[in-house]
Design an enzyme around this catalytic site. Structure first.
Site, PDB file in Angstrom:
ATOM      1  N   ASP A  87       0.951  -1.171   0.028  1.00 44.42           N
ATOM      2  CA  ASP A  87       0.194  -0.050   0.042  1.00 44.42           C
ATOM      3  C   ASP A  87       0.959   1.372  -0.055  1.00 44.42           C
ATOM      4  O   ASP A  87       1.933   1.120   0.393  1.00 44.42           O
ATOM      5  CB  ASP A  87      -0.893  -0.087   1.244  1.00 44.42           C
ATOM      6  CG  ASP A  87      -2.103   1.061   1.128  1.00 44.42           C
ATOM      7  OD1 ASP A  87      -2.179   1.501  -0.146  1.00 44.42           O
ATOM      8  OD2 ASP A  87      -2.920   1.002   1.938  1.00 44.42           O
ATOM      9  N   ASP A 122      -3.723   7.289  -3.412  1.00 41.41           N
ATOM     10  CA  ASP A 122      -4.659   7.843  -3.655  1.00 41.41           C
ATOM     11  C   ASP A 122      -5.426   9.053  -2.671  1.00 41.41           C
ATOM     12  O   ASP A 122      -4.704   8.789  -1.663  1.00 41.41           O
ATOM     13  CB  ASP A 122      -6.052   6.900  -3.669  1.00 41.41           C
ATOM     14  CG  ASP A 122      -5.790   5.820  -2.771  1.00 41.41           C
ATOM     15  OD1 ASP A 122      -4.751   5.539  -2.270  1.00 41.41           O
ATOM     16  OD2 ASP A 122      -6.874   5.399  -2.128  1.00 41.41           O
ATOM     17  N   CYS A 272     -13.245 -22.429  20.514  1.00 45.76           N
ATOM     18  CA  CYS A 272     -12.742 -22.107  19.016  1.00 45.76           C
ATOM     19  C   CYS A 272     -11.723 -23.459  18.862  1.00 45.76           C
ATOM     20  O   CYS A 272     -11.147 -24.026  19.896  1.00 45.76           O
ATOM     21  CB  CYS A 272     -11.938 -21.078  18.978  1.00 45.76           C
ATOM     22  SG  CYS A 272     -10.752 -21.091  17.374  1.00 45.76           S
ATOM     23  N   CYS A 274      -9.140 -23.684  16.462  1.00 50.96           N
ATOM     24  CA  CYS A 274      -8.152 -23.274  15.634  1.00 50.96           C
ATOM     25  C   CYS A 274      -6.839 -23.977  16.569  1.00 50.96           C
ATOM     26  O   CYS A 274      -6.958 -24.311  17.677  1.00 50.96           O
ATOM     27  CB  CYS A 274      -7.955 -21.829  15.678  1.00 50.96           C
ATOM     28  SG  CYS A 274      -7.228 -21.073  17.074  1.00 50.96           S
ATOM     29  N   CYS A 277      -6.254 -22.418  19.972  1.00 47.33           N
ATOM     30  CA  CYS A 277      -7.153 -22.818  21.121  1.00 47.33           C
ATOM     31  C   CYS A 277      -6.998 -24.106  21.527  1.00 47.33           C
ATOM     32  O   CYS A 277      -7.370 -24.503  22.732  1.00 47.33           O
ATOM     33  CB  CYS A 277      -8.463 -22.176  20.654  1.00 47.33           C
ATOM     34  SG  CYS A 277      -8.578 -20.548  20.723  1.00 47.33           S
TER      35      CYS A 277
END
Ligand code: GUN
Ligand code: ZN
Length: 651
Positions: A87, A122, A272, A274, A277
């Site tokens: 960016d 931008d 969770c 994942c 976890c």
């Protein structure tokens, strides 16, 4: 290059080629803060299987590492083998008011460090900018996009769409930017909307931008890293997201979940699955910014996977409506989608696999149902009768559920029959088209949905031409029907169904064109339903069991071709493509010259030459807007080629 593999409305599953491998979309680009990488880029590649990440060229250019990045290139510097998007500093200009770098400088730097996708600098349109200010932003955006395009060299360019909350400016900016040599179009200036949960405005901005964007290019939504918004943004045609939120939330001790965030101190059970976890007790996670960030990133990636699965099985609208329950501001945005139905409907497929589930009162406003109601009003011609029997919502298919009532009524009353369905009016002979029979609706329905059903029904019934309509309440209704519409009515349900479906699918008048002559039906022995329709010995139509719509045969195509003039139902192809299409080869988008603006993905279409010679019958996979801009991919799958009329000289 961007290739679309699967789509559902504006949502798509695609592959984007970069100089460092191809990337599956929709995709989340983890933000790597070069000054503070919580999860090293190498781990993003090895453990998270990230194909792409995003980092900030403006920050890199200012940092003490500037020389190292210039020397090694951004991939080696970060230790990331996949695609790197950079960016430009536009966001820093939003935060700090200004940046001390020019568009040309930052593009030059991104090129030098070997970014796969480099972003123009931008001007950040704030949501509060008035029209004049936003118009100036847009003008400057276009100027800089052109400048960036002229100096980008081999680097793929990300062009920004600005314009604040002004729909006309967003659309214009999107059109102008996507016409340049940009590989990705990025909708910018939305972070303030996300931060203040202004999701309705977010929807307006995305829709306005999409109206101008080239549909063949991938779309990035700048700064949308919260899993809550992924389903909605993908539904509206966004493909790429960048997320710093996994790291920012971790820094604040917050855990992301698919439906919102919570401070880790309040989390007793993460619930969770994942890897973090599963492997660590919550106290350990709470004590580690790194583990929190990893959990958060797993949740974000998981949310993208959910969206991909939903696209693949046609249930993205359901996911969006369900996610709306996670935050009231999101629900407002979901309910506001109906304001954009004219645009959304253009991309809606004719049908989807499987059933449609009622999620809430907003389900009835989905573009597919909006289309159906419009078509029942404008395309369907109600058969003559002295009145209308109105049946309440009930088990589906309605024609089976109500068979005995209807039979009794028609022996003594001259009425037609329609169901006041939760989705809108359903003339009984149309109850088989998707999703009318194929929907799952609760018995207890919210008042809001019932009221909407009432309004939908009246909109149609007022113009249907029946002197009266009477709701079926109990067998006493029969007496009233008998007295107001005496006489009974003989109905050939097969004929009525075929007729009504043909008009609804192909346009008013199509049934007369298709069915003029001696009609016979092949009826399924199993289901008792019409399978094939033959007219004067020719097979013109097959009725599909899955979705209740017709497949058009060559003989049917010839009849429609004669009855309707250009461009109705047509896909017009280049003369070069004609011989291939006649042989049964598919129609590639790059050969499409024009098409009927009413064609939708999944519709049957007549493939013709520029002189309107019929070459094939096909199933469209795109709408006109898409057919005209896509350079790759199939625009219509040919079902049958049609030979030229024999040119034997008359004897
Ligand atoms: N990051 C978040 N918002 C924006 C934006 O509008 N433009 C750019 N270039 N990056 C952003
Ligand atoms: Zn977890």
């Amino acid at each position: 290059m961007f290739e679309i593999r699967e789509r559902d409305g504006l949502a798509r599953i695609g592959r984007m080629e970069t100089a460092h491998g191809s990337v599956s979309t929709p995709v989340l680009l983890p933000v790597v803060n070069p000054n503070r990488p919580i999860i090293p880029a190498k781990d993003l590649a090895d453990r998270f299987r990230a194909e792409i990440l995003i980092t900030n060229a403006y920050i890199l250019g200012k940092s003490p590492d500037r020389e190292a990045v210039l020397r090694d290139g951004v991939h080696r510097f970060l230790g990331f083998p996949g695609a790197v998007m950079t960016d430009s500093g536009a966001f820093q200009s939003h935060v700090y008011g200004d940046v001390d770098v020019t568009n040309a400088e930052v593009i030059g730097f991104q090129k030098e460090i070997g970014a796969d996708l480099g972003t123009m600098l931008d001007p950040f349109s704030e949501p509060f900018h008035d029209h004049a200010r936003a118009a100036a932003d847009v003008e400057e955006t276009i100027r800089r996009a052109k400048e960036a395009d002229s100096i980008r060299g081999e680097m793929a360019l990300v062009g920004a769409v600005q314009g604040g909350l002004h729909a006309d400016l967003r659309e214009q900016c999107a059109r102008d930017v996507s016409a340049l040599g940009v590989s990705v179009c990025a909708i910018g200036g939305v972070v303030p909307l996300l931060e203040s949960y202004r999701f309705r405005d977010l929807v307006r901005v995305i829709v306005a931008s999409k109206q101008g964007l080239d549909p063949s290019k991938p779309v990035h939504l700048f700064g949308a890293g919260h899993p809550l918004v992924f389903p909605l943004a993908v539904l509206l045609g966004c493909d790429l997201f960048d997320s710093a939120s996994y790291a920012k939330y971790a820094r604040d001790g917050r855990m992301l979940f698919p439906e919102g965030t919570r401070h880790v101190a309040e989390v007793r059970e993460s619930g969770c699955l994942c890897p973090v976890c599963v492997a660590h007790p919550i106290q350990e996670i709470a004590a580690s910014e790194r583990l929190l960030a990893e959990h958060n990133l797993h949740v974000c990636f998981g949310a993208i996977r959910d969206v991909r699965r939903a696209i693949a099985d046609g249930s993205l609208w359901e996911l969006v409506e369900r996610r709306g329950r996670a935050h009231p501001a999101l629900l407002d945005a979901v309910k506001d989608l109906r304001q954009h139905n004219e645009f959304l409907e253009e991309f809606e497929p004719l049908s989807r696999p499987g059933a449609m589930y009622y999620v809430g009162p907003e389900t009835a406003h989905r573009p597919i149902l909006h289309r159906l109601r419009q078509r029942v009003i404008h395309r369907y011609a109600a058969p003559p009768a002295k009145g209308l029997l109105v049946l309440p919502e009930g088990d589906r298919p309605y024609s089976e559920r109500y068979a005995s009532v209807v039979e009794r009524v028609l022996t003594t009353a001259n009425v037609h029959v329609a169901v006041k369905s939760i989705w809108g009016p359903v003339p009984l002979e149309l109850d088989h088209v998707w999703p009318l029979s194929q929907s799952i609706v609760p018995e207890g329905i919210e008042l809001e949905a019932l009221e909407a059903a009432e309004v939908f029904f009246r909109e149609w019934a007022a113009g249907a031409g029946y002197p009266f309509g009477l709701l079926w309440e109990d067998p006493r209704t029969l007496d009233e029907l008998r007295s107001r519409a005496p006489g009974g009515r003989t109905v050939d349900w097969h004929a009525l169904r075929v007729h009504a479906t043909a008009d609804l699918q192909f346009g008013r008048g199509a049934a007369n064109a298709l069915l003029g002559g001696t009609v016979s039906y092949i009826v399924s022995q199993n289901t008792g339903k019409v399978r094939n329709v033959r007219v004067d010995g020719e097979h013109v139509l097959s009725l599909r069991a899955e979705d209740g719509w017709f497949t058009l045969k060559a003989a049917g195509a010839r009849r429609l071709w004669k009855a309707f003039s250009m461009p109705k139902l047509r896909v017009v192809v280049d003369p070069d493509a004609v011989p291939f299409v006649r042989e049964g080869k598919n129609v590639f988008a790059k050969f499409v010259r024009d098409a009927d603006p009413e064609i939708r993905p999944g519709d049957e279409a007549l493939v013709v030459s520029p002189d309107n010679e019929l070459c094939a019958v096909a199933q469209a996979t795109m709408n006109r807007r898409e057919m005209l801009v896509f350079k790759r991919g199939v625009a219509a799958r040919v079902r049958e080629g049609v030979s030229p009329p024999s040119s034997a000289p008359p004897r």
